[in-house]
Design a protein around this motif. Structure first.
Motif, PDB file in Angstrom:
ATOM      1  N   ASN A 138      47.353  43.527  34.466  1.00 53.63           N
ATOM      2  CA  ASN A 138      47.500  42.277  35.196  1.00 53.63           C
ATOM      3  C   ASN A 138      46.131  41.663  35.475  1.00 53.63           C
ATOM      4  OD1 ASN A 138      50.382  42.568  35.474  1.00 53.63           O
ATOM      5  ND2 ASN A 138      49.957  44.148  36.984  1.00 53.63           N
ATOM      6  N   LEU A 139      45.203  41.836  34.557  1.00 54.44           N
ATOM      7  CA  LEU A 139      43.854  41.312  34.737  1.00 54.44           C
ATOM      8  C   LEU A 139      43.880  39.794  34.662  1.00 54.44           C
ATOM      9  CD1 LEU A 139      42.046  43.919  32.476  1.00 54.44           C
ATOM     10  CD2 LEU A 139      42.137  43.890  34.979  1.00 54.44           C
ATOM     11  N   ASP A 140      43.047  39.162  35.478  1.00 57.16           N
ATOM     12  CA  ASP A 140      43.024  37.700  35.494  1.00 57.16           C
ATOM     13  C   ASP A 140      41.587  37.200  35.513  1.00 57.16           C
ATOM     14  OD1 ASP A 140      42.172  38.117  38.114  1.00 57.16           O
ATOM     15  OD2 ASP A 140      44.118  37.683  38.989  1.00 57.16           O
ATOM     16  N   SER A 141      41.417  35.942  35.821  1.00 57.13           N
ATOM     17  CA  SER A 141      40.126  35.282  35.807  1.00 57.13           C
ATOM     18  C   SER A 141      39.751  34.950  34.366  1.00 57.13           C
ATOM     19  CB  SER A 141      39.060  36.155  36.484  1.00 57.13           C
ATOM     20  OG  SER A 141      37.895  35.401  36.710  1.00 57.13           O
ATOM     21  N   LYS A 142      38.484  34.787  34.110  1.00 59.76           N
ATOM     22  CA  LYS A 142      38.022  34.445  32.763  1.00 59.76           C
ATOM     23  C   LYS A 142      37.636  35.705  32.004  1.00 59.76           C
ATOM     24  CE  LYS A 142      36.246  29.945  34.026  1.00 59.76           C
ATOM     25  NZ  LYS A 142      35.071  29.068  34.057  1.00 59.76           N
ATOM     26  N   ILE A 143      37.666  35.614  30.695  1.00 55.08           N
ATOM     27  CA  ILE A 143      37.160  36.696  29.853  1.00 55.08           C
ATOM     28  C   ILE A 143      35.638  36.623  29.938  1.00 55.08           C
ATOM     29  CG2 ILE A 143      36.989  37.602  27.511  1.00 55.08           C
ATOM     30  CD1 ILE A 143      39.748  36.303  26.976  1.00 55.08           C
ATOM     31  N   PRO A 144      34.979  37.697  30.377  1.00 52.43           N
ATOM     32  CA  PRO A 144      33.527  37.643  30.556  1.00 52.43           C
ATOM     33  C   PRO A 144      32.782  37.401  29.229  1.00 52.43           C
ATOM     34  CG  PRO A 144      34.447  39.598  31.592  1.00 52.43           C
ATOM     35  CD  PRO A 144      35.524  38.987  30.783  1.00 52.43           C
TER      36      PRO A 144
END
Length: 171
Positions: A138-144
């Protein structure tokens, strides 16, 4: 039993159950153990104290029923080249402390219930990483964008998460 010279132990694909490394049996060999495979069993609970596994290079704990947080203490296993925790029930964030495992070549955290963002610092330290799998969480935010610094990376799997934004140009 004195198994202090044991370097590899593979007990994968059985029906072993219980809590991780709670048996006195494990206390006698854990300092010299280099490869431990307990994958595809029915171990439960959290991963407790692993700090005495100072020689460990390959730790396979995938396909069990482990739960709770991924312990930051795993960062003390400084010889780790492979850490496989996929297909368990781990929750919470990816511990930033894992960035201290600078010799890590393969990291499998896929098919858990991890959330939050991927720590940017993680990638800037992983110069030897060849295989990185964070899919089905359930990872979110931007792809680093720092993923692009891992020049030896052959496999990157981030599918089935909740990432937003654009694909970094460094990929």
């Amino acid at each position: 039993y004195d198994l202090s010279n044991l370097k590899q132990l593979n007990l994968s694909k059985n029906k072993l159950a219980g809590r991780f490394l709670t048996s006195p049996f494990f206390e006698n060999w854990s300092q010299n153990m280099m490869q431990l495979n307990l994958s595809d069993n029915q171990f439960t609970g959290s991963i407790n104290d692993v700090t005495n596994m100072i020689s460990m290079t390959h730790l396979y704990l995938s396909q069990n029923l482990f739960s709770g947080l991924i312990p930051p203490e795993l960062s003390q296993l400084t010889n780790l080249e492979l850490l496989s925790l996929f297909d368990n029930r781990f929750t919470g964030y990816i511990p930033l402390e894992l960035s201290q495992l600078t010799g890590l070549e393969k990291l499998f955290l896929d098919e858990n219930e991890l959330s939050g963002s991927i720590p940017d610092l993680l990638f800037s330290k992983y110069t030897e990483m060849t295989d990185l799998r964070f899919n089905s969480n359930n990872l979110d935010s931007k792809i680093p964008s720092s993923i692009g610094k891992m020049t030896k990376l052959n496999i990157l799997n981030l599918q089935k998460n909740d990432f937003t934004g654009t694909i970094p140009s460094d990929l």
